[in-house]
Scaffold this motif. Sequence first.
Motif, PDB file in Angstrom:
ATOM      1  N   VAL A  24       0.849  -1.196   0.000  1.00 50.10           N
ATOM      2  CA  VAL A  24       0.000   0.000   0.000  1.00 50.10           C
ATOM      3  C   VAL A  24       0.884   1.246   0.000  1.00 50.10           C
ATOM      4  O   VAL A  24       0.655   2.190  -0.760  1.00 50.10           O
ATOM      5  N   HIS A  25       1.917   1.238   0.829  1.00 48.81           N
ATOM      6  CA  HIS A  25       2.823   2.385   0.896  1.00 48.81           C
ATOM      7  C   HIS A  25       3.524   2.605  -0.437  1.00 48.81           C
ATOM      8  O   HIS A  25       3.599   3.727  -0.940  1.00 48.81           O
ATOM      9  N   LEU A  36      -7.626   9.333  -0.140  1.00 48.48           N
ATOM     10  CA  LEU A  36      -8.524   8.375   0.501  1.00 48.48           C
ATOM     11  C   LEU A  36      -9.058   7.331  -0.476  1.00 48.48           C
ATOM     12  O   LEU A  36      -8.934   6.144  -0.206  1.00 48.48           O
ATOM     13  N   PRO A  37      -9.612   7.730  -1.625  1.00 47.90           N
ATOM     14  CA  PRO A  37     -10.044   6.690  -2.568  1.00 47.90           C
ATOM     15  C   PRO A  37      -8.861   5.851  -3.045  1.00 47.90           C
ATOM     16  O   PRO A  37      -8.986   4.650  -3.214  1.00 47.90           O
ATOM     17  N   GLY A  38      -7.727   6.499  -3.234  1.00 49.09           N
ATOM     18  CA  GLY A  38      -6.537   5.775  -3.673  1.00 49.09           C
ATOM     19  C   GLY A  38      -6.068   4.765  -2.651  1.00 49.09           C
ATOM     20  O   GLY A  38      -5.690   3.646  -2.986  1.00 49.09           O
ATOM     21  N   LEU A  39      -6.110   5.143  -1.385  1.00 54.35           N
ATOM     22  CA  LEU A  39      -5.679   4.242  -0.315  1.00 54.35           C
ATOM     23  C   LEU A  39      -6.520   2.971  -0.312  1.00 54.35           C
ATOM     24  O   LEU A  39      -5.992   1.867  -0.232  1.00 54.35           O
ATOM     25  N   SER A  44      -6.967  -2.699  -1.688  1.00 54.67           N
ATOM     26  CA  SER A  44      -7.669  -3.729  -2.445  1.00 54.67           C
ATOM     27  C   SER A  44      -6.703  -4.459  -3.382  1.00 54.67           C
ATOM     28  O   SER A  44      -6.727  -5.690  -3.483  1.00 54.67           O
ATOM     29  N   ASP A  45      -5.838  -3.695  -4.060  1.00 54.02           N
ATOM     30  CA  ASP A  45      -4.847  -4.307  -4.953  1.00 54.02           C
ATOM     31  C   ASP A  45      -3.886  -5.212  -4.188  1.00 54.02           C
ATOM     32  O   ASP A  45      -3.562  -6.317  -4.646  1.00 54.02           O
ATOM     33  N   ALA A  46      -3.437  -4.760  -3.020  1.00 49.64           N
ATOM     34  CA  ALA A  46      -2.521  -5.568  -2.201  1.00 49.64           C
ATOM     35  C   ALA A  46      -3.217  -6.848  -1.755  1.00 49.64           C
ATOM     36  O   ALA A  46      -2.623  -7.934  -1.765  1.00 49.64           O
ATOM     37  N   PHE A 105       4.677   2.222   8.032  1.00 45.72           N
ATOM     38  CA  PHE A 105       3.424   2.602   8.680  1.00 45.72           C
ATOM     39  C   PHE A 105       3.362   4.106   8.895  1.00 45.72           C
ATOM     40  O   PHE A 105       2.328   4.733   8.662  1.00 45.72           O
ATOM     41  N   SER A 106       4.465   4.696   9.322  1.00 43.70           N
ATOM     42  CA  SER A 106       4.493   6.140   9.565  1.00 43.70           C
ATOM     43  C   SER A 106       4.186   6.925   8.301  1.00 43.70           C
ATOM     44  O   SER A 106       3.424   7.894   8.334  1.00 43.70           O
ATOM     45  N   LYS A 107       4.774   6.533   7.185  1.00 37.68           N
ATOM     46  CA  LYS A 107       4.544   7.255   5.931  1.00 37.68           C
ATOM     47  C   LYS A 107       3.097   7.149   5.481  1.00 37.68           C
ATOM     48  O   LYS A 107       2.499   8.135   5.058  1.00 37.68           O
ATOM     49  N   VAL A 108       2.531   5.944   5.563  1.00 36.23           N
ATOM     50  CA  VAL A 108       1.150   5.776   5.136  1.00 36.23           C
ATOM     51  C   VAL A 108       0.225   6.585   6.034  1.00 36.23           C
ATOM     52  O   VAL A 108      -0.652   7.313   5.560  1.00 36.23           O
TER      53      VAL A 108
END
Length: 173
Positions: A24-25, A36-39, A44-46, A105-108
């Motif tokens: 995801v990151h 938000l939609p991209g996340l 979903s892709d992951a 995690f911090s970056k996301v």
Amino acid sequence: MTDSGNKAPLDRLTEAYEKMLEQVHDAYEVTRESALPGLKEYLSDAREKVVELGELTREEADKVAGYIERDIKDAAHYLHDTGEQISTWWRFDLHQVEERIAETFSKVADQTRLELGKLAKRAEQASTYHTGEITGPGTLVCTNCGKQMHFRKAGHIPPCPGCRRTEFKRSEE
């Protein structure tokens, strides 16, 4: 199925949590527009990728994706409401967390703080965590007895060591 099929189910889910969060990151780094939609799409892709590779069943991948989404929303809610750093949300120094998962995690969480802040404002109660789920780094507090459990990396949530109950919240201290 890969060699991960020989691992204990919780170990597989914990590893999948870290791997999906990293994917995801990485995807988020490529494009930061419409966060938000991209996340949700990146998550979903992951999820689809680990299912296609045979690393997890669809049900397991859905669980892990749900855990990641919950943790990111919880972190973003905290960051938005307090203006604090991610290390404060975790309740311990970053050097104690495995470096790779902490950085990812911090970056996301930080990159999505503003977008998820809108969603977090609508949520009046913090996320609830349950025994058997996977969580990222941080401190959980038993909703029954107040006993704290510190997670230095992704892992499954056991019953409370104080009272054996199964419901937790993020520490607010």
